[in-house]
Design a protein around this motif. Structure first.
Motif, PDB file in Angstrom:
ATOM      1  N   THR A  73      12.457 -17.725  29.360  1.00  0.00           N
ATOM      2  CA  THR A  73      12.970 -17.593  27.999  1.00  0.00           C
ATOM      3  C   THR A  73      13.429 -18.950  27.477  1.00  0.00           C
ATOM      4  N   VAL A  74      13.430 -19.090  26.151  1.00  0.00           N
ATOM      5  CA  VAL A  74      13.955 -20.299  25.525  1.00  0.00           C
ATOM      6  C   VAL A  74      15.468 -20.163  25.396  1.00  0.00           C
ATOM      7  N   ASN A  75      15.901 -18.973  25.014  1.00  0.00           N
ATOM      8  CA  ASN A  75      17.326 -18.703  24.854  1.00  0.00           C
ATOM      9  C   ASN A  75      17.789 -17.739  25.935  1.00  0.00           C
ATOM     10  N   PRO A  76      18.675 -18.183  26.826  1.00  0.00           N
ATOM     11  CA  PRO A  76      19.100 -17.341  27.946  1.00  0.00           C
ATOM     12  C   PRO A  76      19.772 -16.032  27.538  1.00  0.00           C
ATOM     13  N   HIS A 128       8.686 -21.193  31.465  1.00  0.00           N
ATOM     14  CA  HIS A 128      10.031 -20.643  31.601  1.00  0.00           C
ATOM     15  C   HIS A 128      10.025 -19.183  31.160  1.00  0.00           C
ATOM     16  N   PRO A 156      13.018 -12.117  27.785  1.00  0.00           N
ATOM     17  CA  PRO A 156      11.629 -12.432  27.408  1.00  0.00           C
ATOM     18  C   PRO A 156      10.838 -11.169  27.095  1.00  0.00           C
ATOM     19  N   GLU A 202       9.563 -17.217  22.688  1.00  0.00           N
ATOM     20  CA  GLU A 202      10.839 -16.749  22.178  1.00  0.00           C
ATOM     21  C   GLU A 202      10.665 -15.542  21.287  1.00  0.00           C
ATOM     22  N   GLU A 247      20.974 -18.052  19.282  1.00  0.00           N
ATOM     23  CA  GLU A 247      19.638 -18.640  19.356  1.00  0.00           C
ATOM     24  C   GLU A 247      19.585 -20.043  18.769  1.00  0.00           C
ATOM     25  N   ASP A 264       7.162 -22.725  23.169  1.00  0.00           N
ATOM     26  CA  ASP A 264       8.565 -22.300  23.206  1.00  0.00           C
ATOM     27  C   ASP A 264       8.824 -21.241  22.152  1.00  0.00           C
ATOM     28  N   HIS A 275      15.258 -20.791  31.968  1.00  0.00           N
ATOM     29  CA  HIS A 275      15.117 -21.177  30.562  1.00  0.00           C
ATOM     30  C   HIS A 275      14.829 -22.668  30.457  1.00  0.00           C
ATOM     31  N   ASP A 276      14.347 -23.074  29.300  1.00  0.00           N
ATOM     32  CA  ASP A 276      13.712 -24.398  29.200  1.00  0.00           C
ATOM     33  C   ASP A 276      14.703 -25.551  29.069  1.00  0.00           C
TER      34      ASP A 276
END
Length: 315
Positions: free
Chosen positions: A231-234, A229, A238, A126, A138, A122, A212-213
Motif C-alpha cells: 500500500t501507499v498509505n498504511p 509495496h 490494498p 492506492e 492519505e 503508486d 508501504h512505499d
C-alpha cells in the motif's frame, strides 16, 4: 540585620534570574519525527537538547498534535521537519513561527533536486478498490514527491548542513563545537555508507515486497531490487487486484521476502504469504529502538540495512 536580609534576597533573585536567562539562552531543537531528531541530535550534541514530537509507535501519516505539542513547538528555538506533504499536522503551527525558527527539509535548495517523484503505479495501487482521496490519512503521497526524505543518506547530509547553519545563527559562541559535530557526522556517514554498501551487495538482486512505499530513497541509493509495496498509505488496505498481483509474484518465487513494520503488522501480509516459501521480515522506517544521540542516524541506517539483509539472505 534587615539590610542583610534584603541583600540576601536581592542576591537570590539575581541568581535565579541569571539561571533563567542562561536556560533561555540554551536553544531547544524540536524535531517532528525521530529520524529527523537523529540528524538534529548529531549536530546539537553537547550544545543543546533535542526533543521529538512524534511518540514511538505512532505513525507520521495520521498524527494529531496535542496541546502540549503545540506549546513545545511555540517554545522551541528551532523546529526541524520534512514538509507539509509528510507531516500534515505541522504547517498550521509552524506557519506562526518566525522564519529563523523553522527548517523545512523538503524546501532546502540542495534537497529539491534530489527529490524522487511518486510513480503512477503508486497512485494505481492506492486507488485499486479505494477512492478515499479526501481522507486526512492519505495526505503524505498526494504531493508530487515521495517525502520519506530521511531515508536518503545524501539528503540527511544536506539537512545536517542546514541545521548546523541555523544553530550557528542561534548560538555563534558554540561555533567550534557545532563545526566539530558536523565534521563528525559527515565522516561517520561516509564510513557507514561504505559499510552498508558492502553488507547489502550480496542481496542486491533479491526480490521482495515492503508493506508501504517508505523506502524508495534507501533502495535507490543502495541499488536494491524491490518488486513493489502492499500500500501507499498504511492506513488504507490494498485492493483485491493488487493483492492478487503480489500473491502471483510470491507463488512464482520472484520474491524471497515480505516486510511488515513495527507500527503496522497487518493480517493481509500473512494471508498473501500463506502456503509460499517467502520469508517474513520487519523494516523499521522510524528507528523506534534507536536512542537519540551523536551517532543515532548512522545506527538507524545500519539497523535498517541489517533488517533487509537478515530476511533477504535467509537462514
Amino acid at each position: 540585620m534587615l539590610h542583610n536580609k534584603k541583600q540576601a534576597a536581592c542576591g537570590l533573585i539575581a541568581l535565579v534570574s541569571g539561571a533563567l536567562l542562561s536556560g533561555a539562552a540554551q536553544a531547544d531543537v524540536v524535531a517532528s519525527i525521530k529520524p529527523v531528531g537523529f540528524i538534529a541530535a548529531a549536530i546539537a550534541d553537547g550544545v543543546t537538547p533535542v526533543k521529538v514530537l512524534l511518540p514511538d509507535g505512532a505513525s507520521e501519516h495520521d498524527y494529531s498534535l496535542r496541546p502540549s505539542d503545540i506549546k513545545t513547538i511555540r517554545n522551541a528555538d528551532l523546529v526541524v521537519w520534512i514538509g507539509p506533504d509528510m507531516e500534515a499536522f505541522m504547517p498550521k503551527v509552524v506557519g506562526q513561527l518566525p522564519a529563523k525558527k523553522s527548517l523545512e527539509i523538503a524546501s532546502l535548495t540542495d534537497v529539491k533536486p534530489l527529490l524522487m517523484r511518486g510513480s503512477e503505479e503508486d497512485e494505481e495501487s492506492e486507488t485499486a478498490g479505494h477512492h478515499h482521496h479526501e481522507d486526512a490519512g492519505e495526505h503524505h503521497h498526494h504531493g508530487e514527491f515521495n517525502m520519506h526524505l530521511w531515508l536518503s543518506p545524501e539528503i540527511a547530509r544536506n539537512a545536517a548542513v542546514a541545521i548546523h547553519a541555523k544553530l550557528l545563527e542561534l548560538m555563534p559562541r558554540s561555533k567550534d563545537k557545532l563545526d566539530a559535530n558536523l565534521q563528525h557526522f559527515e565522516a561517520a556517514l561516509a564510513q557507514s555508507n561504505k559499510d552498508i554498501e558492502k553488507q547489502l551487495a550480496p542481496v542486491k538482486d533479491k526480490g521482495y515486497f515492503v508493506f508501504h512505499d517508505a523506502y524508495g530513497y534507501f533502495e535507490k541509493h543502495y541499488g536494491l531490487s524491490p518488486l513493489g509495496h502492499f500500500t501507499v498509505n498504511p492506513e488504507i488496505q490494498p485492493g483485491a487486484q493488487h493483492l492478487h498481483y503480489i500473491r502471483t509474484q510470491l507463488v512464482e518465487q520472484k520474491a524471497v521476502c515480505v516486510f511488515a513494520e513495527p507500527q503496522f503488522r497487518p493480517a493481509v501480509i500473512d494471508a498473501v504469504a500463506r502456503g509460499t516459501n517467502v520469508r517474513k521480515g520487519t523494516l523499521d522506517p522510524l528507528g523506534m529502538d534507536v536512542r537519540l544521540g551523536k551517532d543515532s542516524y548512522v545506527k538507524f541506517l545500519s539497523q535498517l540495512s541489517s533488517q533487509y539483509t537478515s530476511c533477504l539472505k535467509g537462514a
